[in-house]
Design an enzyme around this catalytic site. Structure first.
Site, PDB file in Angstrom:
ATOM      1  N   LYS A   9       0.842  -1.199   0.000  1.00  0.00           N
ATOM      2  CA  LYS A   9       0.000   0.000   0.000  1.00  0.00           C
ATOM      3  C   LYS A   9       0.878   1.250   0.000  1.00  0.00           C
ATOM      4  O   LYS A   9       2.001   1.219   0.505  1.00  0.00           O
ATOM      5  CB  LYS A   9      -0.867   0.022   1.266  1.00  0.00           C
ATOM      6  N   ARG A  45     -10.103 -11.815   2.110  1.00  0.00           N
ATOM      7  CA  ARG A  45     -10.943 -12.894   1.574  1.00  0.00           C
ATOM      8  C   ARG A  45     -10.219 -14.242   1.638  1.00  0.00           C
ATOM      9  O   ARG A  45     -10.851 -15.287   1.768  1.00  0.00           O
ATOM     10  CB  ARG A  45     -11.386 -12.528   0.155  1.00  0.00           C
TER      11      ARG A  45
HETATM   12  N1  BES Z   1      -8.084  -3.974   4.532  1.00  0.00           N
HETATM   13  C1  BES Z   1      -8.252  -3.537   3.198  1.00  0.00           C
HETATM   14  C2  BES Z   1      -9.557  -2.787   2.985  1.00  0.00           C
HETATM   15  C3  BES Z   1      -9.675  -1.460   3.698  1.00  0.00           C
HETATM   16  C4  BES Z   1      -9.267  -0.294   3.094  1.00  0.00           C
HETATM   17  C5  BES Z   1     -10.257  -1.401   4.947  1.00  0.00           C
HETATM   18  C6  BES Z   1      -9.399   0.907   3.756  1.00  0.00           C
HETATM   19  C7  BES Z   1     -10.384  -0.198   5.614  1.00  0.00           C
HETATM   20  C8  BES Z   1      -9.960   0.951   5.020  1.00  0.00           C
HETATM   21  C9  BES Z   1      -8.237  -4.744   2.271  1.00  0.00           C
HETATM   22  O1  BES Z   1      -7.446  -5.807   2.659  1.00  0.00           O
HETATM   23  C10 BES Z   1      -7.735  -4.274   0.954  1.00  0.00           C
HETATM   24  O2  BES Z   1      -6.599  -3.909   0.886  1.00  0.00           O
HETATM   25  N2  BES Z   1      -8.587  -4.307  -0.052  1.00  0.00           N
HETATM   26  C11 BES Z   1      -8.231  -3.878  -1.357  1.00  0.00           C
HETATM   27  C12 BES Z   1      -8.735  -4.896  -2.339  1.00  0.00           C
HETATM   28  C13 BES Z   1      -8.167  -4.743  -3.722  1.00  0.00           C
HETATM   29  C14 BES Z   1      -6.679  -5.030  -3.736  1.00  0.00           C
HETATM   30  C15 BES Z   1      -8.895  -5.689  -4.631  1.00  0.00           C
HETATM   31  C16 BES Z   1      -8.898  -2.524  -1.587  1.00  0.00           C
HETATM   32  O3  BES Z   1      -9.993  -2.296  -1.097  1.00  0.00           O
HETATM   33  O4  BES Z   1      -8.282  -1.699  -2.261  1.00  0.00           O
HETATM   34 MN    MN Z   2      -5.441  -5.554   2.004  1.00  0.00          MN
END
Ligand code: BES
Ligand code: MN
Ligand code: ZN
Length: 498
Positions: free
Chosen positions: A276, A350
């Site tokens: 990230k 997931r």
């Molecule tokens: N934990 C994150 C989702 C999240 C983002 C929760 C901001 C709370 C605040 C999750 O694991 C994630 O990174 N999801 C990605 C999925 C994508 C890579 C398909 C997302 O939402 O960008």
């Molecule tokens: Mn994630």
């Protein structure tokens, strides 16, 4: 537990000390016990209200210092608006507003639990007491320097003046356990990730043993044996070993199928190799909000001795970049036998849930499963922070969750599932891939989970927008909100207790 207020009960006739809190409607009318307590000061209130343009609107407060003729330091008048139209969530709000007004003062306070029409019902006054405690919560464990006036823990003593003390006390006992559950969930979400890693989270969940909850902790070896390759793949880049914790409360009839709650417990989510950006990455300490909710819920149910068999299951991992971390392109085999191509290591929640859902579905054969997960940023794009996204293969369960959401104010909004969306996660190399492209990101995530629930009635709550960082409210001033504990306790209480 950072709990700043203690709530007790006294009879209406008890003389107020310190701060007195009373309620009036939008015609500035008081109930009979309140009018008696105010006596001649009623006129003073009318004049103060006129001067402050206080009209008794719902949640408005009129604060009168050193009121003449009363042996108290402050009189706080809370407006209820139209008295007929009040819902239980309004009483939670009133409690929150009162708590906010009391602030850090150490003066004791008495709240007259009375509306213009007469004494509040037990359900109403319990909501006021719950709102008080929920609002007063503060996570200040790591602040060594307190601001002036805040030295040491604040323990304001608050008494609700009620018609029947014994009945009020009895009614508040279970509600108090539910508030404790919310506070446990908030504490877990607020804790920093160097303190709260999978093993430590498992230790904290194990404290539920004191309430008679059976705890089983699966370590990496045990999960290998079960074939949980999806969950283990996420954790393999971390020096903190993964854990799955199974919690069981058997308060129902022996042998009846349990209800089950499953939580995503990513103790820190860097994204892994698909790392990230740095901005706000610290918020990913809250990526275990689903697991925190399940622990708080199990506490609430066990402490109030709910007459239900229930399973809580949480998958605990840390998602880190490392020489041993999983790569985009890796194909992992889940406990179900289905294979998954990892396109993006940041779609890790997931993968964790896939194995925990399958484990619970197969080993526990529950009546239904509800999972909670801070799963996608996309759910915030769709719904903001007001509703959690709900996905379900079962209309009855979905409707019950919707209703519990309206009752508790922890709202959910149903989102679609369908074969067309499901196609988007087919993979050219494995049975499925872990991302479905740019569009409908929350939906393809839910479709992925659905492939691991078999035919079990199931609902998935995407709580990325509601579990942490949501705007502060009358009953929550904390970053971690504890979302879901009150919602799911209500779901159980309304439909599944014998
Ligand atoms: N934990 C994150 C989702 C999240 C983002 C929760 C901001 C709370 C605040 C999750 O694991 C994630 O990174 N999801 C990605 C999925 C994508 C890579 C398909 C997302 O939402 O960008
Ligand atoms: Mn994630
Ligand atoms: Zn995540």
């Amino acid at each position: 537990m950072s709990d700043a207020v203690k709530v007790g009960f006294v009879p209406f006739s008890a003389a107020a000390r310190g701060i007195l809190v009373v309620f009036c409607d939008d015609s500035l009318k008081f109930g009979p016990a309140t009018a008696k307590a105010l006596g001649k000061a009623t006129d003073l209130v009318k004049r103060a209200a006129a001067a402050a343009q206080f009209k008794g609107k719902s949640g408005a407060a009129l604060d009168i210092l050193a009121p003449e003729g009363l042996k108290i330091s402050r009189l706080i008048v809370i407006g209820t608006g139209k008295a007929q139209a009040l819902k239980i969530s309004d009483f939670l709000k009133f409690g929150g507003v009162v708590s906010g007004k009391l602030g850090a003062g150490k003066d004791g306070a008495t709240i007259m639990a009375e509306l213009p029409g007469g004494a509040m019902s037990n359900e109403q006054l319990v909501a006021v007491a719950s709102g008080l405690r929920l609002r007063a919560y503060k996570f200040d464990r790591y602040k060594t320097k307190k601001k002036e006036g805040e030295e040491g823990p604040v323990h304001a003593d608050v008494s609700l003046a009620v018609a029947d003390v014994a009945a009020a006390r009895k009614a508040f006992a279970p509600a108090g356990h539910i508030v404790d559950g919310v506070i446990i969930a908030r504490d877990l979400v607020n804790e920093p990730p160097n303190v709260l890693y999978p093993e430590e989270f498992a230790r904290r969940a194990s404290q539920l043993r004191k309430l008679g909850v059976a705890i089983e902790v699966l370590d990496v070896k045990a999960m290998h044996k079960l074939g949980m390759g999806a969950l283990l793949g996420v954790g393999q880049g971390s020096s903190r070993p993964s854990r799955t914790v199974i919690m069981r409360w058997n308060g129902g009839k022996k042998g009846t199928a349990p209800v089950a709650f499953i939580g995503k417990g990513v103790c820190f989510d860097t994204g892994g190799i698909s790392i990230k950006p740095a901005g706000s990455m610290e918020e990913m300490k809250g990526d275990m909000g689903g697991a925190a909710c399940v622990v708080g819920l199990m506490h609430a149910l066990a402490a109030r001795k709910a007459k239900v068999n229930v399973v809580g299951a949480i998958g605990l991992v840390e998602n880190m970049p490392d020489g041993n971390a999983q790569r985009p392109g890796d194909i992992v085999t889940s406990m179900s036998g289905q294979t998954i191509e990892v396109i993006n290591t940041d779609a890790e929640g997931r993968l964790v849930l896939a194995d925990v859902l399958w484990y619970v579905a197969k080993k526990m054969k529950p009546k239904f499963m509800v999972d909670l997960a801070t799963l996608t940023g996309a759910i915030m794009v769709a719904l903001g922070t007001e509703h959690a996204g709900m996905f379900s293969n079962n209309d009855e369960l979905a409707d019950r969750l919707l209703k519990a959401g309206q009752e508790t104010g922890e709202k959910v909004w149903r989102m679609p599932l369908s074969a067309e969306y499901d196609k988007l996660i087919d993979s050219q190399f494995a049975d499925m891939k872990n991302t479905g492209g740019r569009h409908g990101g929350s939906i393809t995530a839910a479709q992925f989970l659905q492939r691991f629930v078999d035919n079990t009635p199931w609902a998935h709550l995407d709580i990325a927008g509601t579990a942490m960082g949501a705007p502060k409210t009358d009953i929550n001033q904390s970053w971690g909100s504890g979302y879901g504990v009150r919602l799911l306790d209500r779901l159980v209480a309304d439909h599944y207790e014998s």
